[in-house]
Enzyme design. Structure first.
Site, PDB file in Angstrom:
ATOM      1  N   LYS A   1      -3.805 -56.906  77.570  1.00  0.00           N
ATOM      2  CA  LYS A   1      -3.705 -56.081  76.453  1.00  0.00           C
ATOM      3  C   LYS A   1      -4.749 -56.514  75.245  1.00  0.00           C
ATOM      4  O   LYS A   1      -4.638 -57.423  74.872  1.00  0.00           O
ATOM      5  CB  LYS A   1      -2.078 -56.139  75.959  1.00  0.00           C
ATOM      6  CG  LYS A   1      -1.651 -55.064  75.102  1.00  0.00           C
ATOM      7  CD  LYS A   1      -0.251 -54.840  74.825  1.00  0.00           C
ATOM      8  CE  LYS A   1       0.219 -53.710  73.819  1.00  0.00           C
ATOM      9  NZ  LYS A   1       1.602 -53.860  73.578  1.00  0.00           N
TER      10      LYS A   1
ATOM     11  N   SER B   1       3.841 -49.236  74.073  1.00  0.00           N
ATOM     12  CA  SER B   1       2.512 -49.307  73.718  1.00  0.00           C
ATOM     13  C   SER B   1       1.728 -50.045  74.591  1.00  0.00           C
ATOM     14  O   SER B   1       0.473 -49.814  74.498  1.00  0.00           O
ATOM     15  CB  SER B   1       2.242 -50.096  72.338  1.00  0.00           C
ATOM     16  OG  SER B   1       2.760 -51.534  72.492  1.00  0.00           O
TER      17      SER B   1
ATOM     18  N   SER C   1       7.837 -52.179  74.609  1.00  0.00           N
ATOM     19  CA  SER C   1       6.340 -51.932  75.002  1.00  0.00           C
ATOM     20  C   SER C   1       5.997 -52.451  76.474  1.00  0.00           C
ATOM     21  O   SER C   1       5.086 -52.151  76.802  1.00  0.00           O
ATOM     22  CB  SER C   1       5.540 -52.343  73.805  1.00  0.00           C
ATOM     23  OG  SER C   1       5.624 -51.469  72.724  1.00  0.00           O
TER      24      SER C   1
HETATM   25  N1  GLN Z   1       7.979 -48.058  70.991  1.00  0.00           N
HETATM   26  C1  GLN Z   1       8.322 -48.888  69.945  1.00  0.00           C
HETATM   27  C2  GLN Z   1       7.694 -48.439  68.624  1.00  0.00           C
HETATM   28  O1  GLN Z   1       6.976 -47.918  68.628  1.00  0.00           O
HETATM   29  C3  GLN Z   1       8.237 -50.266  70.487  1.00  0.00           C
HETATM   30  C4  GLN Z   1       6.895 -50.671  70.499  1.00  0.00           C
HETATM   31  C5  GLN Z   1       6.644 -52.157  71.261  1.00  0.00           C
HETATM   32  O2  GLN Z   1       7.533 -52.656  71.730  1.00  0.00           O
HETATM   33  N2  GLN Z   1       5.350 -52.756  70.561  1.00  0.00           N
HETATM   34  O3  GLN Z   1       7.663 -49.416  67.927  1.00  0.00           O
END
Ligand code: GLN
Length: 485
Positions: free
Chosen positions: A76, A151, A175
């Site tokens: 990532k 994400s 995410s």
């Molecule tokens: N979807 C969640 C957010 O927008 C989690 C994101 C994540 O786990 N990095 O914060």
């Protein structure tokens, strides 16, 4: 060749069925061919990958290789990689070449893994659909009109499409697990502190945790063996010794108690998902587990508490991007304030700005007690609910997401709808617990994820439960067979 798991590739390399250079070239070729449509990579590192592969082949020829020497992986783009662009999918870091490696990258390199490139993601890991990336959305390999989740959507899509056999991800509120569920792969969010956060660009430091995104639980165990462990450079990393995460994979599930939170099976849950999850649970019953209804009375507080705490921490973490030290700087600033303002206005996207604004607001004098302090109290209640539940059960199970992957450009315009994607995943981060998402069904051609939540440092137990399910069902294979090109 491209549907091989990490374990298959390691075996193939050991038996000299193919070389690391051959398998690496194969993945690089596939990325070239299919990624223009999927957009799962921000950067590919072909030259470096082939050099690492050559090195791994040499080591193997000298009988000097470790288990995963020469096996390709994608990272990532939130992990700092020395000499390689590390963008966090933001315009702010579009020109940032990291001078050092994150500990996760260092550990993967020491294990001989070959980096294929850096995967696309929501900007600074803020999002659930990959649509906040500066580099454009990622397409779900199951249906290119749908999002891959976020994400870590690039990592999930790359593995699901067979562009990388496995990838790293990070999970602040879901995410790893939500994109794993949307793309039909296996994703593990470990206990907070199990994997070093050093060199992982911070979003919300008390929640962020790295983990593996793979084709099955066995591969996740193999990567946990590489990624986890104490790191003196991360003061929140756990000193608890790591274990061999593959050792327990074949243990029996006889007598295990699986808790089903009544708050997870309510009206908001899509009926097909509920059916797939219930079918998966009956597989566990056949394997000797018993199902127990449990109560997590404060489950409703998780999403609101998270959307105070995560923005608060992000507003502080992202203050370092000021146009002076890292990344984007505006043209011809008239003074220092202009430099800060315009660099940040130009460098950050809309969702990141929204979070910084919310975070600054909830931390400001006069509002701190009303929002931030309340959210921290809610966080404690949520954690206590889970601790109480684990006095009664070994594992907590439920859906990973309330729906399957939704259409691109659909929820993007309404932040609150987007935030509600995380209702089943977020509490786990607030409590700091480990959780695994595995494919457990297919609804309207899109994969469904089962979430298994464990007590602190119970990664082995979760991987064991995931592996046993995958030995007795083939949802993980069905999902991949559909998405691989
Ligand atoms: N979807 C969640 C957010 O927008 C989690 C994101 C994540 O786990 N990095 O914060």
């Amino acid at each position: 060749m491209h549907s091989k798991t990490l374990a298959d590739i390691a075996r193939g390399l050991e038996n000299k069925e193919f070389s690391s250079v051959e398998i690496t070239e194969n993945y690089l070729q596939r990325i070239k061919q299919f990624d223009p449509e999927i957009n799962s990579f921000i950067t590919t590192t072909a030259d470096q990958a082939l050099a690492q592969a050559k090195q791994a082949d040499k080591k193997r020829a000298e009988n000097n290789a470790t288990l995963l020497s020469g096996v390709p992986i994608a990272h990532k783009d939130i992990f700092c990689t020395e000499g390689v662009k590390t963008s966090c999918a933001s315009k702010m870091l579009d020109n940032f070449i990291s001078p050092y490696n994150a500990t996760v990258i260092e550990k993967c390199e020491s294990a001989g893994l070959v980096m294929l490139g850096k995967t696309n993601m929501d900007e600074f890991a803020m999002g659930s659909s990959n649509e906040t990336s500066y580099y454009g959305p990622v397409k779900n390999p199951h249906n290119s009109n749908c999002v891959p989740g976020g994400s870590s959507g690039g990592s999930a899509a790359a593995v699901a499409a067979g562009l990388a056999p496995a990838a790293t991800g990070t999970d602040t509120g879901g995410s790893i697990r939500q994109p794993a569920a949307f793309c039909g792969i296996t994703g593990l969010k470990p206990t907070y502190g199990r994997i070093s956060r050093w060199g992982m660009i911070a979003f919300a430091s008390s929640l962020d945790q790295a983990g593996p995104m793979t084709q099955n639980a066995e591969d996740a165990a193999l990567l946990m063996n590489v990624m986890s462990g104490f790191d003196p450079k991360d003061s929140t990393s756990s000193e608890k010794p790591t274990e061999d995460y593959t050792a327990n994979l074949n243990a029996s599930l006889q007598g295990k108690k699986i808790g089903l939170p009544k708050q997870f099976f309510t009206q908001g849950l899509n009926a097909d998902i509920e059916q797939s999850v219930r079918d998966a649970l009956s597989v566990y019953e056949k394997l000797g587990a018993t199902l127990v209804e449990i109560d997590l009375p404060n489950a409703d507080l998780a999403t609101p508490a998270y959307y105070v705490i995560a923005p608060a921490e992000c507003s502080s973490n992202l203050s370092r991007f000021d146009g002076v030290r890292f990344g984007h700087r505006c043209e011809n600033p008239v003074d220092l304030e202009d430099l800060y303002k315009r660099s940040r206005a130009e460098g950050f996207g809309e969702e990141v700005k929204r979070r910084i604004l919310i975070g600054t607001y909830v931390l400001s004098a006069g509002f701190y007690d009303a929002y931030y302090l309340q959210a921290q109290k809610a966080r404690r209640l949520i954690k206590d609910d889970y601790l109480k539940a684990f006095e009664q059960v070994d594992i907590i199970a439920g859906p990973t997401t309330p729906s399957t992957a939704f259409a691109l450009n659909n929820q993007h315009k309404d932040p609150v709808t987007m935030y509600l994607n995380d209702i089943y995943t977020i509490a786990v981060n607030l409590a700091g617990l480990p959780a695994l998402s595995i494919p457990c069904g297919i609804s309207n051609d899109m994969p469904v994820g089962l979430q298994l939540i464990g007590n602190y440092f119970a990664e082995s137990e979760l991987l064991n439960a995931g592996h046993q399910f995958q030995q007795n069902t083939d949802w993980h294979k069905q999902a991949l067979a559909k998405s691989m090109r």
